[in-house]
Design a protein around this motif. Structure first.
Motif, PDB file in Angstrom:
ATOM      1  N   GLU A   1      44.923  -8.672  31.478  1.00 21.13           N
ATOM      2  CA  GLU A   1      44.918  -7.949  30.193  1.00 21.13           C
ATOM      3  C   GLU A   1      46.319  -7.922  29.578  1.00 21.13           C
ATOM      4  O   GLU A   1      46.483  -8.101  28.375  1.00 21.13           O
ATOM      5  CB  GLU A   1      44.408  -6.511  30.368  1.00 21.13           C
ATOM      6  CG  GLU A   1      42.935  -6.386  30.738  1.00 21.13           C
ATOM      7  CD  GLU A   1      42.627  -6.795  32.192  1.00 21.13           C
ATOM      8  OE1 GLU A   1      43.560  -6.768  33.043  1.00 21.13           O
ATOM      9  OE2 GLU A   1      41.459  -7.153  32.477  1.00 21.13           O
ATOM     10  N   GLU A   2      47.314  -7.699  30.422  1.00 15.71           N
ATOM     11  CA  GLU A   2      48.705  -7.667  29.913  1.00 15.71           C
ATOM     12  C   GLU A   2      49.121  -9.044  29.415  1.00 15.71           C
ATOM     13  O   GLU A   2      49.773  -9.174  28.371  1.00 15.71           O
ATOM     14  CB  GLU A   2      49.665  -7.210  31.021  1.00 15.71           C
ATOM     15  CG  GLU A   2      49.531  -5.740  31.377  1.00 15.71           C
ATOM     16  CD  GLU A   2      50.263  -5.357  32.656  1.00 15.71           C
ATOM     17  OE1 GLU A   2      50.595  -4.172  32.780  1.00 15.71           O
ATOM     18  OE2 GLU A   2      50.481  -6.210  33.565  1.00 15.71           O
ATOM     19  N   ARG A   3      48.750 -10.070  30.158  1.00 14.41           N
ATOM     20  CA  ARG A   3      49.128 -11.433  29.753  1.00 14.41           C
ATOM     21  C   ARG A   3      48.453 -11.801  28.430  1.00 14.41           C
ATOM     22  O   ARG A   3      49.060 -12.418  27.558  1.00 14.41           O
ATOM     23  CB  ARG A   3      48.753 -12.434  30.856  1.00 14.41           C
ATOM     24  CG  ARG A   3      49.724 -12.364  32.033  1.00 14.41           C
ATOM     25  CD  ARG A   3      49.358 -13.335  33.117  1.00 14.41           C
ATOM     26  NE  ARG A   3      48.437 -12.788  34.079  1.00 14.41           N
ATOM     27  CZ  ARG A   3      47.670 -13.500  34.887  1.00 14.41           C
ATOM     28  NH1 ARG A   3      47.699 -14.815  34.829  1.00 14.41           N
ATOM     29  NH2 ARG A   3      46.868 -12.921  35.745  1.00 14.41           N
ATOM     30  N   ILE A   4      47.175 -11.395  28.299  1.00 15.26           N
ATOM     31  CA  ILE A   4      46.448 -11.677  27.043  1.00 15.26           C
ATOM     32  C   ILE A   4      47.118 -10.955  25.873  1.00 15.26           C
ATOM     33  O   ILE A   4      47.334 -11.545  24.813  1.00 15.26           O
ATOM     34  CB  ILE A   4      44.962 -11.264  27.178  1.00 15.26           C
ATOM     35  CG1 ILE A   4      44.245 -12.244  28.117  1.00 15.26           C
ATOM     36  CG2 ILE A   4      44.269 -11.195  25.815  1.00 15.26           C
ATOM     37  CD1 ILE A   4      42.788 -11.919  28.374  1.00 15.26           C
ATOM     38  N   ALA A   5      47.482  -9.692  26.077  1.00 16.43           N
ATOM     39  CA  ALA A   5      48.090  -8.913  24.986  1.00 16.43           C
ATOM     40  C   ALA A   5      49.417  -9.555  24.559  1.00 16.43           C
ATOM     41  O   ALA A   5      49.686  -9.679  23.355  1.00 16.43           O
ATOM     42  CB  ALA A   5      48.308  -7.468  25.429  1.00 16.43           C
ATOM     43  N   LEU A   6      50.216 -10.013  25.516  1.00 12.09           N
ATOM     44  CA  LEU A   6      51.504 -10.640  25.170  1.00 12.09           C
ATOM     45  C   LEU A   6      51.285 -11.968  24.445  1.00 12.09           C
ATOM     46  O   LEU A   6      52.002 -12.307  23.501  1.00 12.09           O
ATOM     47  CB  LEU A   6      52.361 -10.842  26.425  1.00 12.09           C
ATOM     48  CG  LEU A   6      52.899  -9.551  27.057  1.00 12.09           C
ATOM     49  CD1 LEU A   6      53.580  -9.836  28.394  1.00 12.09           C
ATOM     50  CD2 LEU A   6      53.882  -8.847  26.116  1.00 12.09           C
TER      51      LEU A   6
ATOM     52  N   GLU B   1      48.591 -12.744  22.646  1.00 16.10           N
ATOM     53  CA  GLU B   1      48.023 -12.473  21.317  1.00 16.10           C
ATOM     54  C   GLU B   1      49.118 -12.118  20.326  1.00 16.10           C
ATOM     55  O   GLU B   1      49.114 -12.583  19.187  1.00 16.10           O
ATOM     56  CB  GLU B   1      46.971 -11.364  21.391  1.00 16.10           C
ATOM     57  CG  GLU B   1      45.612 -11.999  21.566  1.00 16.10           C
ATOM     58  CD  GLU B   1      44.499 -11.053  21.897  1.00 16.10           C
ATOM     59  OE1 GLU B   1      44.763  -9.854  22.129  1.00 16.10           O
ATOM     60  OE2 GLU B   1      43.354 -11.536  21.938  1.00 16.10           O
ATOM     61  N   GLU B   2      50.059 -11.335  20.789  1.00 17.14           N
ATOM     62  CA  GLU B   2      51.149 -10.951  19.910  1.00 17.14           C
ATOM     63  C   GLU B   2      52.003 -12.178  19.527  1.00 17.14           C
ATOM     64  O   GLU B   2      52.439 -12.302  18.396  1.00 17.14           O
ATOM     65  CB  GLU B   2      52.004  -9.927  20.629  1.00 17.14           C
ATOM     66  CG  GLU B   2      52.923  -9.228  19.689  1.00 17.14           C
ATOM     67  CD  GLU B   2      54.116  -8.694  20.430  1.00 17.14           C
ATOM     68  OE1 GLU B   2      54.348  -7.514  20.301  1.00 17.14           O
ATOM     69  OE2 GLU B   2      54.801  -9.474  21.129  1.00 17.14           O
ATOM     70  N   SER B   3      52.173 -13.064  20.504  1.00 13.99           N
ATOM     71  CA  SER B   3      53.041 -14.224  20.260  1.00 13.99           C
ATOM     72  C   SER B   3      52.427 -15.263  19.340  1.00 13.99           C
ATOM     73  O   SER B   3      53.151 -16.054  18.740  1.00 13.99           O
ATOM     74  CB  SER B   3      53.379 -14.931  21.575  1.00 13.99           C
ATOM     75  OG  SER B   3      53.841 -14.041  22.518  1.00 13.99           O
ATOM     76  N   ILE B   4      51.108 -15.330  19.275  1.00 13.22           N
ATOM     77  CA  ILE B   4      50.500 -16.403  18.467  1.00 13.22           C
ATOM     78  C   ILE B   4      49.823 -15.857  17.195  1.00 13.22           C
ATOM     79  O   ILE B   4      49.036 -16.566  16.567  1.00 13.22           O
ATOM     80  CB  ILE B   4      49.486 -17.241  19.291  1.00 13.22           C
ATOM     81  CG1 ILE B   4      48.399 -16.374  19.946  1.00 13.22           C
ATOM     82  CG2 ILE B   4      50.174 -18.082  20.351  1.00 13.22           C
ATOM     83  CD1 ILE B   4      47.088 -16.438  19.245  1.00 13.22           C
ATOM     84  N   SER B   5      50.162 -14.629  16.829  1.00 12.92           N
ATOM     85  CA  SER B   5      49.453 -14.014  15.705  1.00 12.92           C
ATOM     86  C   SER B   5      49.580 -14.828  14.412  1.00 12.92           C
ATOM     87  O   SER B   5      48.713 -14.756  13.548  1.00 12.92           O
ATOM     88  CB  SER B   5      49.918 -12.575  15.491  1.00 12.92           C
ATOM     89  OG  SER B   5      51.302 -12.587  15.324  1.00 12.92           O
ATOM     90  N   MET B   6      50.646 -15.640  14.300  1.00 13.86           N
ATOM     91  CA  MET B   6      50.812 -16.427  13.065  1.00 13.86           C
ATOM     92  C   MET B   6      50.025 -17.742  13.104  1.00 13.86           C
ATOM     93  O   MET B   6      49.976 -18.458  12.114  1.00 13.86           O
ATOM     94  CB  MET B   6      52.305 -16.678  12.774  1.00 13.86           C
ATOM     95  CG  MET B   6      53.038 -17.548  13.756  1.00 13.86           C
ATOM     96  SD  MET B   6      53.060 -16.846  15.427  1.00 13.86           S
ATOM     97  CE  MET B   6      54.149 -17.950  16.269  1.00 13.86           C
TER      98      MET B   6
END
Ligand code: ADP
Length: 164
Positions: free
Chosen positions: A48-53, A55-60
């Protein structure tokens, strides 16, 4: 629609991973960035933590989505209708492992291609494990990971130290 998957541990995501994903997103219509759920590897971050990080990194990147999978990447690729598995190559040392993996995947499903991308030279020596080692010793990792990832790395190691 040309779909690919970028599977990996992403424990945690580095600028080296993001470079490969961005380049894959330029070539494919959609990219699934897929976190392997493999507790045997004793990851520092939960899935879950890896997914959240990630998701934040590829939001663009509008054509990239983050997901997770268990088991064989080739099965996951098939499930997603992917025509390719994208992997990054850093050094000659990556080659042997990746060569075997690609050959096995080709036997398992000849219709799914493995596509290799050469690392960009500035990221050629970055790996999640090296970044973890530097962070665990209190070194500066800001050239290799986002500020959020760096902050979470230091927090994890502090948590570990406090629980000792
Ligand atoms: P795995 O445990 O499957 O190797 P990783 O999270 O270490 O998972 O890596 C996922 C993918 O990203 C792999 O294809 C790996 O080669 C690639 N990769 C990791 N770091 C870099 C980098 N610095 N440059 C290019 N590719 C990279």
């Amino acid at each position: 629609m040309k779909i690919s998957i970028c599977p990996g541990s992403f424990d945690p995501v580095t600028y080296g991973h993001l470079d490969i994903v961005q380049r894959a997103a330029d070539i494919f219509d959609h990219v699934y960035l897929a976190v392997l759920n493999n507790p045997d590897k004793h990851p520092l971050f939960t899935v879950e933590e890896r997914i959240a990080l990630l998701e934040e990194s590829i939001s663009m990147l509008s054509n990239v989505s983050v997901d997770c999978f268990d088991g064989l990447a080739i099965e996951y690729a098939k499930q997603k209708g992917a025509l390719a598995i994208v992997r990054g190559l850093r050094a000659v040392t990556d080659f042997e492992f990746e060569f075997k993996l690609a050959a096995m995947n080709r036997v398992l499903d000849p219709e799914i291609e493995t596509v290799f991308m050469m690392t960009s030279s500035e990221y050629s020596f970055i790996s999640s494990s090296a970044v973890k080692e530097v962070a665990s010793l209190g070194g500066n990792v800001s050239q290799w990971v986002s500020p959020k990832v760096a902050q979470q790395l230091y927090a994890k190691f502090k948590e570990k130290e406090d629980s000792r």
